[in-house]
Design an enzyme around this catalytic site. Structure first.
Site, PDB file in Angstrom:
ATOM      1  N   ARG A  74       0.832  -1.205   0.000  1.00 26.39           N
ATOM      2  CA  ARG A  74       0.000   0.000   0.000  1.00 26.39           C
ATOM      3  C   ARG A  74       0.869   1.257   0.000  1.00 26.39           C
ATOM      4  O   ARG A  74       0.583   2.236  -0.691  1.00 26.39           O
ATOM      5  CB  ARG A  74      -0.904   0.037   1.244  1.00 26.39           C
ATOM      6  CG  ARG A  74      -2.080  -0.892   1.156  1.00 26.39           C
ATOM      7  CD  ARG A  74      -2.960  -0.764   2.380  1.00 26.39           C
ATOM      8  NE  ARG A  74      -3.676   0.511   2.406  1.00 26.39           N
ATOM      9  CZ  ARG A  74      -4.424   0.888   3.444  1.00 26.39           C
ATOM     10  NH1 ARG A  74      -4.486   0.130   4.528  1.00 26.39           N
ATOM     11  NH2 ARG A  74      -5.070   2.033   3.410  1.00 26.39           N
ATOM     12  N   VAL A 107      -5.136   7.453   5.536  1.00 28.56           N
ATOM     13  CA  VAL A 107      -3.807   7.196   6.116  1.00 28.56           C
ATOM     14  C   VAL A 107      -2.721   7.366   5.052  1.00 28.56           C
ATOM     15  O   VAL A 107      -1.560   7.041   5.274  1.00 28.56           O
ATOM     16  CB  VAL A 107      -3.749   5.771   6.724  1.00 28.56           C
ATOM     17  CG1 VAL A 107      -4.712   5.641   7.889  1.00 28.56           C
ATOM     18  CG2 VAL A 107      -4.059   4.694   5.679  1.00 28.56           C
ATOM     19  N   ASP A 108      -3.123   7.937   3.899  1.00 33.91           N
ATOM     20  CA  ASP A 108      -2.184   8.017   2.764  1.00 33.91           C
ATOM     21  C   ASP A 108      -1.250   9.236   2.819  1.00 33.91           C
ATOM     22  O   ASP A 108      -0.332   9.336   2.022  1.00 33.91           O
ATOM     23  CB  ASP A 108      -2.966   8.005   1.430  1.00 33.91           C
ATOM     24  CG  ASP A 108      -4.022   9.124   1.351  1.00 33.91           C
ATOM     25  OD1 ASP A 108      -5.126   8.851   0.831  1.00 33.91           O
ATOM     26  OD2 ASP A 108      -3.754  10.246   1.820  1.00 33.91           O
ATOM     27  N   HIS A 123      -7.008   8.273  11.766  1.00 37.01           N
ATOM     28  CA  HIS A 123      -6.763   6.836  11.580  1.00 37.01           C
ATOM     29  C   HIS A 123      -5.281   6.541  11.396  1.00 37.01           C
ATOM     30  O   HIS A 123      -4.905   5.417  11.049  1.00 37.01           O
ATOM     31  CB  HIS A 123      -7.564   6.292  10.386  1.00 37.01           C
ATOM     32  CG  HIS A 123      -9.027   6.216  10.657  1.00 37.01           C
ATOM     33  ND1 HIS A 123      -9.948   5.891   9.690  1.00 37.01           N
ATOM     34  CD2 HIS A 123      -9.740   6.436  11.794  1.00 37.01           C
ATOM     35  CE1 HIS A 123     -11.171   5.901  10.230  1.00 37.01           C
ATOM     36  NE2 HIS A 123     -11.066   6.239  11.490  1.00 37.01           N
ATOM     37  N   ASP A 217     -21.599   9.150  -4.135  1.00 34.02           N
ATOM     38  CA  ASP A 217     -22.873   8.436  -3.919  1.00 34.02           C
ATOM     39  C   ASP A 217     -23.562   8.945  -2.665  1.00 34.02           C
ATOM     40  O   ASP A 217     -22.900   9.448  -1.761  1.00 34.02           O
ATOM     41  CB  ASP A 217     -22.601   6.929  -3.744  1.00 34.02           C
ATOM     42  CG  ASP A 217     -21.820   6.341  -4.928  1.00 34.02           C
ATOM     43  OD1 ASP A 217     -20.696   5.870  -4.697  1.00 34.02           O
ATOM     44  OD2 ASP A 217     -22.316   6.439  -6.057  1.00 34.02           O
TER      45      ASP A 217
HETATM   46  N1  APR Z   1     -15.200  11.961  -5.129  1.00 33.98           N
HETATM   47  C1  APR Z   1     -16.026  11.960  -4.055  1.00 33.98           C
HETATM   48  N2  APR Z   1     -16.454  10.820  -3.450  1.00 33.98           N
HETATM   49  C2  APR Z   1     -15.993   9.659  -3.949  1.00 33.98           C
HETATM   50  C3  APR Z   1     -15.124   9.581  -5.068  1.00 33.98           C
HETATM   51  C4  APR Z   1     -14.731  10.805  -5.655  1.00 33.98           C
HETATM   52  N3  APR Z   1     -13.914  10.841  -6.717  1.00 33.98           N
HETATM   53  N4  APR Z   1     -14.861   8.262  -5.317  1.00 33.98           N
HETATM   54  C5  APR Z   1     -15.525   7.553  -4.390  1.00 33.98           C
HETATM   55  N5  APR Z   1     -16.222   8.378  -3.579  1.00 33.98           N
HETATM   56  C6  APR Z   1     -17.041   8.066  -2.415  1.00 33.98           C
HETATM   57  C7  APR Z   1     -17.791   6.765  -2.484  1.00 33.98           C
HETATM   58  O1  APR Z   1     -19.103   7.001  -3.013  1.00 33.98           O
HETATM   59  C8  APR Z   1     -17.856   6.350  -1.015  1.00 33.98           C
HETATM   60  O2  APR Z   1     -19.066   6.805  -0.404  1.00 33.98           O
HETATM   61  O3  APR Z   1     -16.131   7.942  -1.344  1.00 33.98           O
HETATM   62  C9  APR Z   1     -16.697   7.084  -0.351  1.00 33.98           C
HETATM   63  C10 APR Z   1     -15.598   6.152   0.130  1.00 33.98           C
HETATM   64  O4  APR Z   1     -16.143   5.375   1.155  1.00 33.98           O
HETATM   65  P1  APR Z   1     -15.273   4.190   1.776  1.00 33.98           P
HETATM   66  O5  APR Z   1     -14.658   3.393   0.681  1.00 33.98           O
HETATM   67  O6  APR Z   1     -16.143   3.522   2.799  1.00 33.98           O
HETATM   68  O7  APR Z   1     -14.067   4.942   2.510  1.00 33.98           O
HETATM   69  P2  APR Z   1     -14.140   5.727   3.892  1.00 33.98           P
HETATM   70  O8  APR Z   1     -15.488   6.309   4.127  1.00 33.98           O
HETATM   71  O9  APR Z   1     -12.989   6.662   3.907  1.00 33.98           O
HETATM   72  O10 APR Z   1     -13.864   4.552   4.959  1.00 33.98           O
HETATM   73  C11 APR Z   1     -13.715   4.940   6.301  1.00 33.98           C
HETATM   74  O11 APR Z   1     -13.158   2.658   6.878  1.00 33.98           O
HETATM   75  O12 APR Z   1     -11.974   0.762   6.350  1.00 33.98           O
HETATM   76  C12 APR Z   1     -12.004   1.857   7.183  1.00 33.98           C
HETATM   77  O13 APR Z   1     -10.166   2.895   8.194  1.00 33.98           O
HETATM   78  C13 APR Z   1     -10.785   2.705   6.962  1.00 33.98           C
HETATM   79  O14 APR Z   1     -10.599   5.117   6.940  1.00 33.98           O
HETATM   80  C14 APR Z   1     -11.347   4.030   6.434  1.00 33.98           C
HETATM   81  C15 APR Z   1     -12.762   4.024   6.996  1.00 33.98           C
END
Ligand code: APR
Length: 252
Positions: A74, A107-108, A123, A217
């Protein structure tokens, strides 16, 4: 092909323009346009692995090499990624608003690389390691395999919060205070599925702040927030900056 015009509620623009304090919560969606996979989307990071297999203290004690190999992988991806216009727009907002706090689940490390300064990495950061036994911590240089602590010889671990672990309480408290005390709260690129981060938006609402959601979404926050703009953070956040500061204030 004319660029599709991004519909932004006039109130959101007005609130951003007049905000004395702005707090922002970001998730993986903000880094998606840097080429980093999100966690729960169709290309989700977890697609090939079950989270409990890799991101828990139990998985680490069961197979530290597998967990370290995944985090080295990662970190390699992150190192090759660059901040995108969403990150840069947040740097611009920090320059324009007196009291600015960026709270990120990511965390990036891309917010810091973009130039954001007041960043609460609730995180953690996968480019840093901490000892699994003593208080030692260290930045992660190019490493392969298991990393051991120079101070006590125990295994180091990525300085990230794993499933089942609690967040740094001081950092989280600060995030709640900033969210709950903000005139405006922007929550961008997060599914709002993970606590306690997801409840920061509700702390902002309870505090009387104007909550603007920016996400590809709909999420559980949609409908609760004062406004939701569906679309890419890399398009919408720079458009907010353009409409309010750099390109002249225009109504929606
Ligand atoms: N612009 C805006 N929103 C976006 C884009 C984009 N280009 N691409 C994807 N998304 C949205 C998706 O619709 C989704 O609702 O970003 C959201 C990402 O959600 P997750 O994948 O659940 O990520 P996140 O909410 O950051 O997860 C929270 O979960 O696994 C743990 O620790 C991990 O920090 C992470 C936490």
């Amino acid at each position: 092909m004319p660029e599709t015009r991004i519909e932004i509620p006039a109130e959101a623009l007005e609130r951003l323009k007049t905000a004395g304090s702005l707090a922002v919560l970001t998730g993986a969606g903000v880094s998606a346009e840097s080429g980093l996979p999100t966690f729960r989307g169709k290309d989700g990071l977890w697609k090939n692995h079950r989270p409990e297999q890799l991101a828990t203290p139990q998985a680490f004690s069961a197979d530290p090499k597998l967990v370290w190999d995944w985090y080295h992988w990662r970190r390699g991806i992150v190192r090759n990624a660059s901040p995108n216009p969403a990150h840069l727009a947040l740097v611009e907002m920090e320059k324009r608003i007196e009291n600015f706090t960026l709270i990120t689940q990511n965390v990036d490390g891309l917010h810091r690389r973009a130039g954001s300064r007041e960043v609460l990495e609730i995180h953690g950061n996968l480019c840093e390691a901490r000892c699994s036994v003593c208080p030692a911590s260290a930045p992660l240089e190019e490493e392969e395999g298991i990393v051991t602590c120079e101070a006590c010889g125990a295994f180091m671990r990525p300085a990230v919060v794993w499933f089942g672990e609690s967040l740094d309480t001081a950092l989280l408290e600060k995030a709640y205070v900033r969210a709950g005390g903000s005139d405006m709260f922007i929550v961008a690129g997060t599914s709002g599925m993970v606590q306690p981060a997801a409840s920061l938006s509700y702390a902002a609402l309870r505090g009387g702040g104007y909550v603007l959601e920016v996400n590809l979404d709909p999420t559980p926050l949609t409908g609760e927030a004062n406004a939701t703009i569906l679309g890419k953070a890399g398009d919408i956040l720079p458009e907010l900056v353009r409409r309010v500061w750099t390109g002249g204030m225009q109504s929606a």
